[in-house]
Design an enzyme around this catalytic site. Structure first.
Site, PDB file in Angstrom:
ATOM      1  N   LYS A 109       0.846  -1.189   0.000  1.00 33.70           N
ATOM      2  CA  LYS A 109       0.000   0.000   0.000  1.00 33.70           C
ATOM      3  C   LYS A 109       0.882   1.240   0.000  1.00 33.70           C
ATOM      4  CE  LYS A 109      -3.859   2.060   2.598  1.00 33.70           C
ATOM      5  NZ  LYS A 109      -4.748   1.885   3.779  1.00 33.70           N
ATOM      6  N   SER A 184      -9.463   2.082   2.867  1.00 35.80           N
ATOM      7  CA  SER A 184      -8.558   2.845   2.028  1.00 35.80           C
ATOM      8  C   SER A 184      -7.526   1.980   1.309  1.00 35.80           C
ATOM      9  CB  SER A 184      -7.824   3.890   2.872  1.00 35.80           C
ATOM     10  OG  SER A 184      -7.001   3.271   3.851  1.00 35.80           O
ATOM     11  N   SER A 208      -9.964  -0.376   6.982  1.00 43.46           N
ATOM     12  CA  SER A 208      -9.413  -0.143   5.651  1.00 43.46           C
ATOM     13  C   SER A 208      -8.745  -1.337   4.998  1.00 43.46           C
ATOM     14  CB  SER A 208      -8.422   1.024   5.693  1.00 43.46           C
ATOM     15  OG  SER A 208      -9.096   2.240   5.871  1.00 43.46           O
TER      16      SER A 208
END
Length: 512
Positions: A109, A184, A208
């Site tokens: 990420k 996210s 997330s």
């Protein structure tokens, strides 16, 4: 050819970047590297059916073909992938042994710092930042033998649940590109579900990792608070921030967690972790006590989510699990009194100086965090007390049952064009960041339109081996119909995503 001779040959073949992309000797369709799990990849390496050169090349080629439409990656780390593959093979040749994640392709990420690879945080604040050092979790993956493919898209600074990013683009759902991937860690979940990465990292402040896993149809693990290191993570909420994993299967999550979890956390790691995991797999679900959290967590479910959840409960009961309703004491007002004051105050503290110096670097959505009234100290102190009390409440309930179960997200992935109710998407996940216990989302079926539904399991602190074993048992009984996804059909994905972008300007989408 001996094992050492094979490794020496593979290492010599990897010296030049072209070797990574070149086709290797023909292999049967069942050996498509992007279709293998972590365990399957290890078997293919052990049987010398594949080399890390094959695997890195196959994933980079798949990213080139598919990601322009999917939008899972912000940066493809081609040079680092080539270099790590080469170094990995030389290391294995010299030592005669292979690390636990030997040749496993991983995406990180874009909130995790990566040495020599741009780390944007999904924000203009960091769009040109190229770190000198890896985040602690990234370093753990590299040390365990994984190969970095690139950095995945995220909601701006990890602060949302859609991964509609106004600066780096929208990540599309692999099962229906007209829908969000969730956030996210949407890029990570989409990459894993679309077979553009075998494993991906994520961060989870209020859901997330688990939210995009549920919406994209993969496994998303938020471990016990502090189990995975957050050093080098562009986090904003120290009270709630967790590092997590996105994988294809629960077994893959167990194999990866055993390899990258640091020692000294109070949790098992390595072979001790896997021994516990395998023992729990052997025991199965029969006789297990599962607490069904209906109150609050099952209010207002989409019909497709409700149907998939009910079917999951019937399957669990048929497998011999003992189901009993439990109540965690959450009401519609709990979030506003417990989670919100802490999260808002910590985000403001993290980015206050940046907001003062560069307000234009923030989107209108993120800027709204700074424009609300100050959080009174009394409200913040009360929220901290309430969080600690809630953590004790969850621990008490988990003394009475082995695991908790509820839908991961009350809805299936909404359309990118909206409407999108972010608070409804977040509803079932934030509580377990506050409680700091491990939680995993596993696919449990499909809702309307064939898009995935996730089942969330929650366990006691440091019970990840048992939690993932239960998730695997459920996974085997409730397979996701992946064949229905756009990514499996391949061609409709690019056309559909292109049509969406023509109809829906990115900036307008990001302002919802």
């Amino acid at each position: 050819m001996t094992r050492r001779e094979w490794l020496t040959w593979a290492a010599s073949a990897a010296w030049h970047p072209a070797a990574i992309r070149a086709a290797q000797p023909p292999r049967p369709p069942e050996d498509d590297p992007t279709a293998l799990t972590v365990a399957g990849l290890a078997r293919a390496y052990g049987e010398r059916r594949l080399t890390p050169i094959d695997v890195t090349g196959a994933y980079l080629a798949a990213i080139d073909r598919e990601d322009g439409a999917l939008g899972a990656y912000v940066t493809v780390a081609r040079e680092r992938a080539v270099d790590e593959t080469r170094r990995l093979l030389l290391r294995a040749s010299a030592l005669g042994t292979e690390p636990p994640l030997f040749g496993v392709p991983v995406a990180h990420k874009d909130l995790f710092a990566t040495r020599g690879v741009r780390t944007t945080g999904g924000s203009r604040l960091h769009e040109r930042w190229v770190p000198d050092e890896d985040a602690d979790l990234v370093a753990a993956f590299t040390g365990a033998g994984a190969v970095l493919l690139g950095k995945t898209n995220t909601h701006e600074l990890g602060g949302g649940v859609t991964t509609i990013n106004p600066f780096f683009g929208t990540t599309h759902n692999p099962h229906d590109p007209t829908r969000i991937a969730g956030g996210s860690s949407g890029g990570s979940a989409a990459a894993v579900a679309a077979r553009l990465a075998l494993v991906a990292t994520g961060s989870d402040t209020g859901g997330s990792v688990r939210i995009p896993a549920a919406l994209c149809g993969c496994v998303g693990l938020k471990p016990t608070f502090g189990l995975l290191p957050t050093g080098g993570l562009l986090g904003a909420c120290p009270t709630f921030d967790h590092a997590g994993l996105l994988t294809r299967t629960a077994e893959d999550a167990a194999l990866v967690l055993a390899a990258v979890a640091p020692s000294g956390t109070g949790a098992p790691r390595g072979e001790a972790f896997l021994t516990r995991f395998r023992a729990a797999v052997e025991r199965g679900l029969h006789g297990g006590r599962l607490g069904v959290a209906r109150a609050y967590f099952c209010a207002g479910l989409d019909p497709g989510v409700a149907a998939a959840f009910d079917e999951a409960l019937r399957t669990l009961s048929a497998a011999g699990a003992r189901l009993a309703d439990v109540d965690l004491g959450i009401t519609a007002e709990t979030y506003g009194g417990l989670f919100d004051p802490i999260a808002v105050s910590e985000i403001r503290a993290t980015y206050r100086a940046d907001w003062a110096a560069r307000p234009e670097a923030f989107s209108r959505d993120f800027a709204a965090v700074f424009q609300g009234p100050p959080i009174p100290e009394t409200a913040l102190a009360a929220a901290r007390v309430a969080r600690e009390a809630f953590e004790r409440r969850v621990a008490t309930v988990l003394d009475e049952v082995d695991l908790l179960v509820m839908p991961t997200v009350p809805v299936t992935a909404p359309p990118i064009a909206g409407p999108i109710d972010g608070m409804r998407i977040l509803r079932n996940t934030w509580a377990f960041n506050a409680a700091r216990v491990p939680a995993v989302s596993v696919p449990c079926g499909n809702g309307a339109g064939g898009v995935p539904v996730g089942l969330q399991l929650v366990g006691p602190r440091f019970a990840e081996p048992e939690l993932l074993a239960a998730a695997g048992a459920i996974e085997r009984r409730l397979p996701l119909a992946a064949a229905a996804s756009a990514i499996e059909r391949r061609l409709p994905l690019a056309a559909a995503a292109s049509a969406i972008e023509r109809r829906l300007p990115l900036a307008a989408a990001a302002r919802r």
